[in-house]
Scaffold this motif. Sequence first.
Motif, PDB file in Angstrom:
ATOM      1  N   GLN A  28       1.118  -1.138  -0.040  1.00  0.00           N
ATOM      2  CA  GLN A  28       0.207   0.156   0.125  1.00  0.00           C
ATOM      3  C   GLN A  28       0.967   1.202   0.166  1.00  0.00           C
ATOM      4  O   GLN A  28       1.443   1.109   0.822  1.00  0.00           O
ATOM      5  N   LEU A  29       0.699   2.161  -1.155  1.00  0.00           N
ATOM      6  CA  LEU A  29       1.244   3.324  -1.079  1.00  0.00           C
ATOM      7  C   LEU A  29       0.509   4.520  -0.110  1.00  0.00           C
ATOM      8  O   LEU A  29      -0.267   4.164   0.629  1.00  0.00           O
ATOM      9  N   VAL A  30       1.453   4.626   0.298  1.00  0.00           N
ATOM     10  CA  VAL A  30       1.604   6.408   1.943  1.00  0.00           C
ATOM     11  C   VAL A  30       0.707   7.268   1.193  1.00  0.00           C
ATOM     12  O   VAL A  30      -0.241   8.355   1.893  1.00  0.00           O
ATOM     13  N   ALA A  31       0.387   7.668  -0.417  1.00  0.00           N
ATOM     14  CA  ALA A  31      -0.376   8.854  -0.987  1.00  0.00           C
ATOM     15  C   ALA A  31       0.591   8.468  -2.283  1.00  0.00           C
ATOM     16  O   ALA A  31       1.619   7.804  -3.197  1.00  0.00           O
ATOM     17  N   PRO A  32      -0.593   9.564  -3.634  1.00  0.00           N
ATOM     18  CA  PRO A  32      -0.416   8.682  -4.394  1.00  0.00           C
ATOM     19  C   PRO A  32       1.010   9.743  -5.229  1.00  0.00           C
ATOM     20  O   PRO A  32       1.457  10.955  -4.403  1.00  0.00           O
ATOM     21  N   PRO A  33       2.032   9.102  -5.392  1.00  0.00           N
ATOM     22  CA  PRO A  33       3.894   9.730  -6.107  1.00  0.00           C
ATOM     23  C   PRO A  33       3.059  10.893  -6.225  1.00  0.00           C
ATOM     24  O   PRO A  33       2.285  10.913  -7.532  1.00  0.00           O
ATOM     25  N   ARG A  34       3.734  11.885  -6.351  1.00  0.00           N
ATOM     26  CA  ARG A  34       4.021  13.401  -7.114  1.00  0.00           C
ATOM     27  C   ARG A  34       4.259  13.389  -7.989  1.00  0.00           C
ATOM     28  O   ARG A  34       4.772  12.746  -8.979  1.00  0.00           O
ATOM     29  N   GLY A  35       2.863  13.739  -8.780  1.00  0.00           N
ATOM     30  CA  GLY A  35       2.694  14.697 -10.276  1.00  0.00           C
ATOM     31  C   GLY A  35       1.954  12.877 -10.481  1.00  0.00           C
ATOM     32  O   GLY A  35       1.617  14.199 -12.094  1.00  0.00           O
ATOM     33  N   TRP A  36       1.346  12.851 -10.140  1.00  0.00           N
ATOM     34  CA  TRP A  36      -0.143  11.798 -10.595  1.00  0.00           C
ATOM     35  C   TRP A  36      -0.963  12.531  -9.511  1.00  0.00           C
ATOM     36  O   TRP A  36      -1.053  12.742  -8.149  1.00  0.00           O
ATOM     37  N   THR A  37      -1.906  12.574 -10.904  1.00  0.00           N
ATOM     38  CA  THR A  37      -3.239  13.066 -10.052  1.00  0.00           C
ATOM     39  C   THR A  37      -4.480  11.872 -10.490  1.00  0.00           C
ATOM     40  O   THR A  37      -4.036  11.185 -11.821  1.00  0.00           O
ATOM     41  N   LEU A  38      -5.834  12.222  -9.487  1.00  0.00           N
ATOM     42  CA  LEU A  38      -6.622  10.627 -10.065  1.00  0.00           C
ATOM     43  C   LEU A  38      -7.142  11.000 -11.657  1.00  0.00           C
ATOM     44  O   LEU A  38      -8.076  12.354 -11.184  1.00  0.00           O
ATOM     45  N   HIS A  39      -7.786  10.586 -12.467  1.00  0.00           N
ATOM     46  CA  HIS A  39      -8.428  10.623 -13.449  1.00  0.00           C
ATOM     47  C   HIS A  39      -9.701  10.141 -13.426  1.00  0.00           C
ATOM     48  O   HIS A  39     -10.825  10.757 -14.277  1.00  0.00           O
ATOM     49  N   GLY A 412       5.392  10.301   0.823  1.00  0.00           N
ATOM     50  CA  GLY A 412       4.301  11.199   1.698  1.00  0.00           C
ATOM     51  C   GLY A 412       4.670  11.973   2.571  1.00  0.00           C
ATOM     52  O   GLY A 412       4.232  12.967   3.301  1.00  0.00           O
ATOM     53  N   THR A 413       6.462  12.148   2.665  1.00  0.00           N
ATOM     54  CA  THR A 413       6.913  13.213   3.972  1.00  0.00           C
ATOM     55  C   THR A 413       7.057  14.189   3.026  1.00  0.00           C
ATOM     56  O   THR A 413       7.582  15.290   3.494  1.00  0.00           O
ATOM     57  N   ASN A 414       7.658  14.219   1.161  1.00  0.00           N
ATOM     58  CA  ASN A 414       7.480  15.893   0.396  1.00  0.00           C
ATOM     59  C   ASN A 414       8.976  15.890   1.249  1.00  0.00           C
ATOM     60  O   ASN A 414       9.304  17.113   1.298  1.00  0.00           O
ATOM     61  N   SER A 415       9.548  15.188   1.413  1.00  0.00           N
ATOM     62  CA  SER A 415      11.528  16.211   1.720  1.00  0.00           C
ATOM     63  C   SER A 415      12.135  16.082   0.934  1.00  0.00           C
ATOM     64  O   SER A 415      12.126  15.355  -0.992  1.00  0.00           O
ATOM     65  N   THR A 416      13.113  16.695   0.726  1.00  0.00           N
ATOM     66  CA  THR A 416      14.412  17.286   0.031  1.00  0.00           C
ATOM     67  C   THR A 416      15.312  16.309   0.352  1.00  0.00           C
ATOM     68  O   THR A 416      16.070  16.129   1.190  1.00  0.00           O
ATOM     69  N   ARG A 417      15.701  15.196  -1.253  1.00  0.00           N
ATOM     70  CA  ARG A 417      16.572  14.639  -1.091  1.00  0.00           C
ATOM     71  C   ARG A 417      17.224  14.306  -2.176  1.00  0.00           C
ATOM     72  O   ARG A 417      16.970  14.426  -3.688  1.00  0.00           O
ATOM     73  N   PHE A 418      19.001  13.767  -3.118  1.00  0.00           N
ATOM     74  CA  PHE A 418      19.272  13.769  -3.750  1.00  0.00           C
ATOM     75  C   PHE A 418      18.368  12.357  -4.595  1.00  0.00           C
ATOM     76  O   PHE A 418      17.601  11.050  -3.863  1.00  0.00           O
ATOM     77  N   ILE A 419      18.044  11.781  -5.591  1.00  0.00           N
ATOM     78  CA  ILE A 419      17.330  10.900  -5.987  1.00  0.00           C
ATOM     79  C   ILE A 419      18.596  10.317  -7.004  1.00  0.00           C
ATOM     80  O   ILE A 419      18.477  10.477  -8.530  1.00  0.00           O
ATOM     81  N   PRO A 420      18.915   8.681  -6.703  1.00  0.00           N
ATOM     82  CA  PRO A 420      19.790   8.568  -7.408  1.00  0.00           C
ATOM     83  C   PRO A 420      18.720   7.277  -8.698  1.00  0.00           C
ATOM     84  O   PRO A 420      17.054   7.587  -7.874  1.00  0.00           O
ATOM     85  N   GLY A 421      19.652   6.485  -9.203  1.00  0.00           N
ATOM     86  CA  GLY A 421      18.948   6.350 -10.979  1.00  0.00           C
ATOM     87  C   GLY A 421      18.958   4.709 -10.009  1.00  0.00           C
ATOM     88  O   GLY A 421      19.848   4.196  -9.740  1.00  0.00           O
ATOM     89  N   PHE A 422      17.990   4.940 -11.148  1.00  0.00           N
ATOM     90  CA  PHE A 422      17.518   3.182 -11.341  1.00  0.00           C
ATOM     91  C   PHE A 422      17.233   2.403 -12.862  1.00  0.00           C
ATOM     92  O   PHE A 422      16.889   2.711 -13.138  1.00  0.00           O
TER      93      PHE A 422
END
Length: 593
Positions: A28-39, A412-422
């Motif tokens: 279960q996701l804590v919140a919808p990922p940033r940038g996504w809205t329900l259509h 869900g925390t909307n924290s600022t972090r460096f974003i590594p790649g996968f």
Amino acid sequence: MWANSLLSLLPLAVFAFARDRDHKVKEQLVAPPRGWTLHGPAPLDHLVKLRIALPQSNFPALEDHLYQISDPSHERYGQHLSNEQIEELVAPCPESVDAVNEWLASHGIEGDDVGRSPAGDWLTIKIPVSLAEEMLDTKYHVWKHIGGEYLVRTTSYSLPKTVFDHVELIQPTTIFGTFRKLKSTIHSISKTPTEDTSQNAAPVASATGVTVDASCNSTITITCLKQLYNAVDFTPSADNTIAVTGYLEQFANRADLQTFFEDQVPAAAAVHSTYTLISVNGGTDPQNGSLAGVEANLDTQFAFGLTFPAASTFYSTAGSPPFIPDIGTPTDSNEPYTEWLDFVLSQKTPSVISTSYGDDEQTVPLNFAQRVCQGFAQLGAKGVSLTFSSGDGGVGDGDPDPATQECITNDGTNSTRFIPGFPASCPFVTAVGGTVFIPEIAVPFSGGGFSNYFSRPSYQDAAVEGFLKGLPKGTYAGLFNPNGRGIPDVATQSDFFKVFIEGEAFSVGGTSASSPTFAGFVALLNDARFKKGLPALGFLNPLLYSRAVGGFNDITVGNNPGCGTEGFNATKGWDAVTGLGTPNFAKLLDLVS
């Protein structure tokens, strides 16, 4: 429109409706990922291709084997495993197979309705949303990304208690990447200058102690790379193999490859050398010039140009067009890495494979990233060297412009972090960062940093701890995980590559260029080993951080800005911009053969 707007305002909890008493929430996701809205609700007849991961029975044992056969100081070094040995180690236990088969059969899914990976650890079913909702006690919706893409996903799913412990994960459910699940790491592209003003300039000295044509400061060619990395005197043979992967309808063009060879590898042009196409999941090889992909042409031209006359392969893995909610066609599909892994794990595989695609680590669910990474470990155990671009966002997210990077977590925390790649963050692949100019410096967009998913592997301990100790106290505290797997492992040139597209020369930049370049030199090292009766290098990293560490040109100038910071600095030894540095082929040749 009013209904869609209202839906987008509802809290996520609305969709966590009452569960069947026999079900338990699996993810279960804590919140919808940033940038996504329900259509809106997903069409019930929309088909989804679910991949069901059964627990691998003995992956820790496979990992032990992998490290032993990849450690040059171990007596088993180079004793790669067979397909059968690998499949035996990762096959699910019979209890899991039986439980999941019974569950599927209870919903009318059995026999040929179920696709199975070579080891039986992945099952694939294609079913309508209505049945998926029933089986997973969930509700699928159409989600819209700020960039305009649509996905059919759920934010939570459950499994019956009878199969809960026999299923590790099911996707696509909660995986929210940008819809283009594997976005190319191409950074820039432009037409090459009509006149190169540096052609008559004096040669420049490289870190390898050899001189390099001055023109290489503005245009990178096969000759430049061989000069720069000290491989001019090495003559490759045909007893070698290399491959590159293509996704998202990126197609290599044979006519452009021939034009490239005429320009840079005349011996290959003279015999009309080309690649072998291997289609994965229906991947095609259209030769209409207008369909030539920048990524695919870059990868094939430089990987195959460096290694001619080695046997070269282009994997074309089918993608899918974006889901359009107003059209009820079944176009949604999975993360294509797993389609490709299922295929190659059952095949005789080239000894070196380069991939120039990736995504932000946080957009891939942790359990899914771990399983994909374990698939890469299986390839390493077979003796395959895997190289991946480290990304083009510096320490930031996929946006190559540091000024527009947000670097906000989606937990869900909307924290600022460096974003590594996968997948660059997977410890079982070799991540390749970027440099530019001669003498070389770190290119600012070189992806680097530390994984938030994977802990630092032991082979990196000494190198990475040395780098961390050299950081001023408190540098970027809280912005990165100092205990995570460090990225990248190595680097090569990554800008001003002369690539031919529809018969015209373009200058292309990005760590998309770095991965096939490094892969090419690894293939040349394998060539030398094969001539002496030695096995392929296989999984590279334990070797690179030990016996081969002296075979790299240390890059000590430059940084990789992002997330409103200057990023990390290139420095003596390993760093989170250029890794161990760039290859000195002649030294590496002595160290590995």
